[in-house]
Design a protein around this motif. Structure first.
Motif, PDB file in Angstrom:
ATOM      1  N   UNK A   1       0.818  -1.206   0.000  1.00 35.55           N
ATOM      2  CA  UNK A   1       0.000   0.000   0.000  1.00 35.55           C
ATOM      3  C   UNK A   1       0.858   1.264   0.000  1.00 35.55           C
ATOM      4  N   UNK A   2       1.929   1.263   0.777  1.00 35.56           N
ATOM      5  CA  UNK A   2       2.803   2.436   0.810  1.00 35.56           C
ATOM      6  C   UNK A   2       3.398   2.711  -0.565  1.00 35.56           C
ATOM      7  N   UNK A   3       3.862   1.667  -1.242  1.00 31.14           N
ATOM      8  CA  UNK A   3       4.420   1.836  -2.584  1.00 31.14           C
ATOM      9  C   UNK A   3       3.338   2.268  -3.571  1.00 31.14           C
ATOM     10  N   UNK A   4       2.126   1.778  -3.370  1.00 29.07           N
ATOM     11  CA  UNK A   4       0.995   2.149  -4.224  1.00 29.07           C
ATOM     12  C   UNK A   4       0.762   3.653  -4.179  1.00 29.07           C
ATOM     13  N   UNK A   5       0.716   4.227  -2.979  1.00 27.21           N
ATOM     14  CA  UNK A   5       0.470   5.661  -2.850  1.00 27.21           C
ATOM     15  C   UNK A   5       1.688   6.480  -3.282  1.00 27.21           C
ATOM     16  N   UNK A   6       2.878   5.977  -2.994  1.00 27.90           N
ATOM     17  CA  UNK A   6       4.082   6.686  -3.419  1.00 27.90           C
ATOM     18  C   UNK A   6       4.158   6.765  -4.935  1.00 27.90           C
ATOM     19  N   UNK A   7       3.777   5.679  -5.602  1.00 23.66           N
ATOM     20  CA  UNK A   7       3.756   5.651  -7.069  1.00 23.66           C
ATOM     21  C   UNK A   7       2.777   6.678  -7.615  1.00 23.66           C
ATOM     22  N   UNK A   8       1.677   6.882  -6.907  1.00 19.25           N
ATOM     23  CA  UNK A   8       0.683   7.864  -7.334  1.00 19.25           C
ATOM     24  C   UNK A   8       1.301   9.262  -7.417  1.00 19.25           C
ATOM     25  N   UNK A   9       2.125   9.600  -6.452  1.00 20.27           N
ATOM     26  CA  UNK A   9       2.721  10.937  -6.401  1.00 20.27           C
ATOM     27  C   UNK A   9       3.985  11.064  -7.240  1.00 20.27           C
ATOM     28  N   UNK A  10       4.538   9.957  -7.699  1.00 17.77           N
ATOM     29  CA  UNK A  10       5.798  10.009  -8.447  1.00 17.77           C
ATOM     30  C   UNK A  10       5.598   9.567  -9.901  1.00 17.77           C
ATOM     31  N   UNK A  11       5.520   8.259 -10.113  1.00 14.32           N
ATOM     32  CA  UNK A  11       5.427   7.741 -11.480  1.00 14.32           C
ATOM     33  C   UNK A  11       4.153   8.192 -12.196  1.00 14.32           C
ATOM     34  N   UNK A  12       3.023   8.111 -11.501  1.00 14.67           N
ATOM     35  CA  UNK A  12       1.761   8.510 -12.130  1.00 14.67           C
ATOM     36  C   UNK A  12       1.775   9.996 -12.469  1.00 14.67           C
ATOM     37  N   UNK A  13       2.222  10.808 -11.524  1.00 16.14           N
ATOM     38  CA  UNK A  13       2.285  12.255 -11.765  1.00 16.14           C
ATOM     39  C   UNK A  13       3.205  12.574 -12.938  1.00 16.14           C
ATOM     40  N   UNK A  14       4.332  11.904 -13.012  1.00 17.19           N
ATOM     41  CA  UNK A  14       5.275  12.155 -14.106  1.00 17.19           C
ATOM     42  C   UNK A  14       4.703  11.692 -15.446  1.00 17.19           C
ATOM     43  N   UNK A  15       4.055  10.537 -15.465  1.00 19.32           N
ATOM     44  CA  UNK A  15       3.493  10.003 -16.707  1.00 19.32           C
ATOM     45  C   UNK A  15       2.394  10.905 -17.250  1.00 19.32           C
ATOM     46  N   UNK A  16       1.535  11.390 -16.362  1.00 19.78           N
ATOM     47  CA  UNK A  16       0.420  12.240 -16.776  1.00 19.78           C
ATOM     48  C   UNK A  16       0.799  13.721 -16.845  1.00 19.78           C
ATOM     49  N   UNK A  17       2.051  14.021 -16.505  1.00 17.37           N
ATOM     50  CA  UNK A  17       2.556  15.396 -16.540  1.00 17.37           C
ATOM     51  C   UNK A  17       1.732  16.307 -15.639  1.00 17.37           C
ATOM     52  N   UNK A  18       1.523  15.818 -14.417  1.00 21.27           N
ATOM     53  CA  UNK A  18       0.785  16.554 -13.393  1.00 21.27           C
ATOM     54  C   UNK A  18       1.783  17.019 -12.343  1.00 21.27           C
ATOM     55  N   UNK A  19       1.626  18.252 -11.863  1.00 21.58           N
ATOM     56  CA  UNK A  19       2.577  18.783 -10.889  1.00 21.58           C
ATOM     57  C   UNK A  19       2.377  18.194  -9.492  1.00 21.58           C
TER      58      UNK A  19
END
Length: 243
Positions: A102-120
């Motif tokens: 779960x921790x990695x799941x949420x961390x990915x949301x703020x890192x990889x997902x944000x970078x992929x979708x080009x969200x700040x």
């Protein structure tokens, strides 16, 4: 061997062009600049006092063709943009599906997902009766992605306190982002996407917020199909983690 006198070369050249055009008239018809030159020459021969209805019709058809070509290019550009957005969304979802903790799941949301979708900035907003960021140890570790708020905050934030209906996804421009959600980064958040989440029976509402410093990244006039799909996948993943 026979020879051609120099004075007759132009005659042979003219005959050659004439034969080629008769054999393949598309050489002229498909050349827009050549057709314009022929029409202009015809207009000069007719004089200024004669209305050439055929010329007017051709001009209108040409203008219509130009507009159709512009529309065609716009449609193709929009299709490519939509395809690129779909591919980005699929990559973001796959990065979430890959996580086993779960921790990695949420961390990915703020890192990889944000970078992929080009969200700040990406924030998961959860309502809790305690309404404190120290409710559990993992909240402290995930303070850059997880925000704990009091019950009723999600509905009030989406509707700005008004009794109005709303969709699952709301796109809007903001003067400054909410400090309760983005903390110190709120001052430079200029547009946001709000995705309301249903975490299952007996659980308080939640919200996924994407913030951007670009005021034009999220606008009410934009389509929300991809973000609605992303929100649906995300809330189902959250339910599994919470069960």
């Amino acid at each position: 061997m026979s020879s051609v006198e120099p004075e007759n070369l132009s005659t042979y050249a003219d005959d050659d062009w004439r034969d080629r055009i008769i054999a393949d008239p598309d050489l002229v018809l498909d050349d827009r600049d050549l057709m314009r030159a022929l029409i202009a020459a015809n207009d000069r021969q007719m004089g200024g006092n004669i209305v050439d209805m055929r010329g007017i019709a051709m001009e209108r058809l040409e203008n219509r063709l130009d507009r159709l070509e512009d529309t065609h290019r716009s449609v193709i550009a929009a299709a490519y943009e939509n395809l690129a957005g779909t591919n980005q969304m699929h990559r973001a979802i796959l990065s979430l599906l890959d996580q086993t903790e779960f921790t990695a799941f949420l961390t990915t949301l703020a890192t990889d997902v944000a970078a992929t979708l080009r969200i700040d900035r990406v924030r998961l907003v959860l309502e809790s009766p305690e309404a404190t960021a120290t409710a559990a140890p993992h909240v402290q570790k995930l303070e850059d992605v997880l925000t704990i708020v009091a019950p009723g905050f999600v509905e009030n934030y989406i509707t700005a306190g008004r009794a109005v209906p709303h969709r699952q996804v709301t796109l809007r421009q903001v003067g400054d982002g909410s400090a309760a959600i983005f903390g110190a980064d709120a001052a430079w958040i200029k547009s946001e996407a709000l995705m309301m989440l249903d975490l299952g029976p007996g659980r308080l509402p939640a919200m996924l917020v994407m913030g951007s410093e670009d005021p034009h990244q999220f606008r009410p006039s934009q389509g929300t199909d991809l973000l609605t799909f992303f929100a649906g996948v995300f809330e189902r993943l959250m339910r599994r983690w919470l069960d």
